[in-house]
Design an enzyme around this catalytic site. Structure first.
Site: not given
Ligand code: FEO
Length: 405
Positions: A28, A82, A84, A86, A148, A167, A195, A228
């Protein structure tokens, strides 16, 4: 279901079962030249719990890694830290495949998950600090709103002294190694800074409060498992936490970033002269032409800088498009504790650097001087003015650093 992928055991009860995205180059708006991972974890006690899922196209990789440990249908519980995509793009398909008895998320996670998708299963809300005993193992979920997303939470597994940090403490880095201390071909703390700068920077004040809260809980942490990038273990847990404290505090540092784009080389000449003066005053300076640096690289350098100087030519009564892009991105990420100035050349009207100045003002950068303008090409006198600007910013930065504010 089988497949070519395998899980990696990372502690007494936990396996990494995530996916490696070797190809992603833009997350993004944030350039990710080293790819990424979407981490998920299988916790095996008397019952089996899955922590998080992966981006939608990687569902089969996740299920294949799980199948190297157990039949995915043996998973009884799923915790989604989370919402989101991903980490949840694959969630409906995974739920359909494993048919868990219970799926947990934070209170806001329940709302956000069901607003984004039909998960195909009731989601049970867990409150902040709520404990869950699943398969004889003890989990505690802590809300981490805005780290996040508003729904975010982290989950601590007491038996393994392991924090699933979602995250938090992550990075975009694809690797065959699962632990940060095994990675030798990438400076992991630099990638972690990138990051942090590109994803977490606006939430720094909340992060400082969270780090303080986690410290006061007094829980032992042997492993930090983000969603991640690599897993932190041993001494690296304290090191990444200290880095996050530093990045969240953004205490002014004695270094500067000079960012610009240029049409015919004049704004570049100004930026180089300003940078030379900063260096001569003892301020290490990163010169970042937007011909060769993208917005993600710029904010990464700004994260650990004390001064930001931005130059733009004027084109069609406006600042340069590449400068506008970077400033819009920086403004949203809210870096703090910066001194700086605007500069730029022009041919006719000269609005560019004034617009830069307005944006830097909105960003609460302490501006040391009015925007510096040069018509057409800087002559020796104009270059001397650029040097004066660099010196003035350096002097003010030294005062700020010396005062410790
Ligand atoms: Fe806020 Fe890795 O998603």
């Amino acid at each position: 279901m089988g497949g070519p992928y395998h899980a990696v055991k990372i502690s007494d009860h936990v396996y990494w079962v995530g996916a490696i995205d070797w190809d992603i180059r833009d997350f993004h708006g944030y350039s990710t030249p080293r790819g990424s991972t979407y981490n998920a974890y299988l916790v095996v006690g008397d019952d089996i719990t899955l922590i998080d899922t992966v981006k939608a196209p990687f569902k089969d990789e996740l299920l294949s890694r799980i199948a190297s440990v157990t039949d995915p249908k043996n998973i009884r519980y799923l915790i989604s830290d989370h919402s989101e995509m991903d980490h949840t793009g694959a969630l409906p398909g995974v739920i359909e495949a494993i048919k868990p008895e219970k799926v947990f998320a934070s209170t806001l996670g329940v709302k956000d998950l069901t607003a984004q998708m039909d998960p195909g299963h009731e989601i049970t809300a867990v409150k902040d600090s709520e404990g869950l005993e699943l398969g004889g193992l003890h989990f505690t979920c802590f809300e981490t709103r805005m780290i996040h997303w508003p729904d975010s939470m982290i989950t601590y597994l007491a038996e393994d002294k392991l924090l699933f940090s979602q995250d938090g403490f992550g990075m975009h880095l694809a690797s065959s190694e699962r632990f940060a201390d095994e990675i030798v071909d990438c400076p992991v703390f630099e990638e972690g800074a990138k990051y942090y700068a590109n994803i977490l920077l606006p939430y720094s004040n909340i992060i400082l409060k969270l780090l303080d809260r986690v410290g006061k809980l007094g829980v032992e942490i042997d492993l930090i498992c983000p969603d991640h990038g690599p897993i932190w273990r041993g001494d690296n847990c304290a090191r990444i936490i200290e880095h996050w404290k530093k990045w969240a505090t953004q205490k002014p540092e004695l270094n500067a970033v000079v960012v610009f784009d240029t049409m015919w080389g004049s704004t570049e000449k100004m930026g180089r002269a300003i940078a030379e003066a900063l260096e001569d005053e003892g301020v290490p300076t990163e010169v970042m032409s937007l011909k060769s640096n993208d917005r993600a690289a710029v904010v990464t350098k700004v994260l650990e800088a004390g001064a930001l100087l931005v130059g733009s030519p004027t084109i069609n009564n406006m600042l340069f498009p590449s400068v506008a892009d970077v400033l819009a991105y920086l403004k949203g990420l809210k870096p703090k504790n910066l001194v700086g100035a605007a500069f730029g050349s022009f041919g006719w009207s000269g609005e560019g650097n004034k617009q830069v100045n307005e944006i830097l003002t909105d960003m609460k950068v302490e501006l040391v001087a009015d925007p510096l303008s040069v018509k057409f090409v800087p002559d020796d006198e104009a270059l001397a003015s650029c040097r004066d600007l660099g010196s003035a910013v350096a002097k003010r930065l030294k005062e700020v650093v010396d005062s410790g504010s």
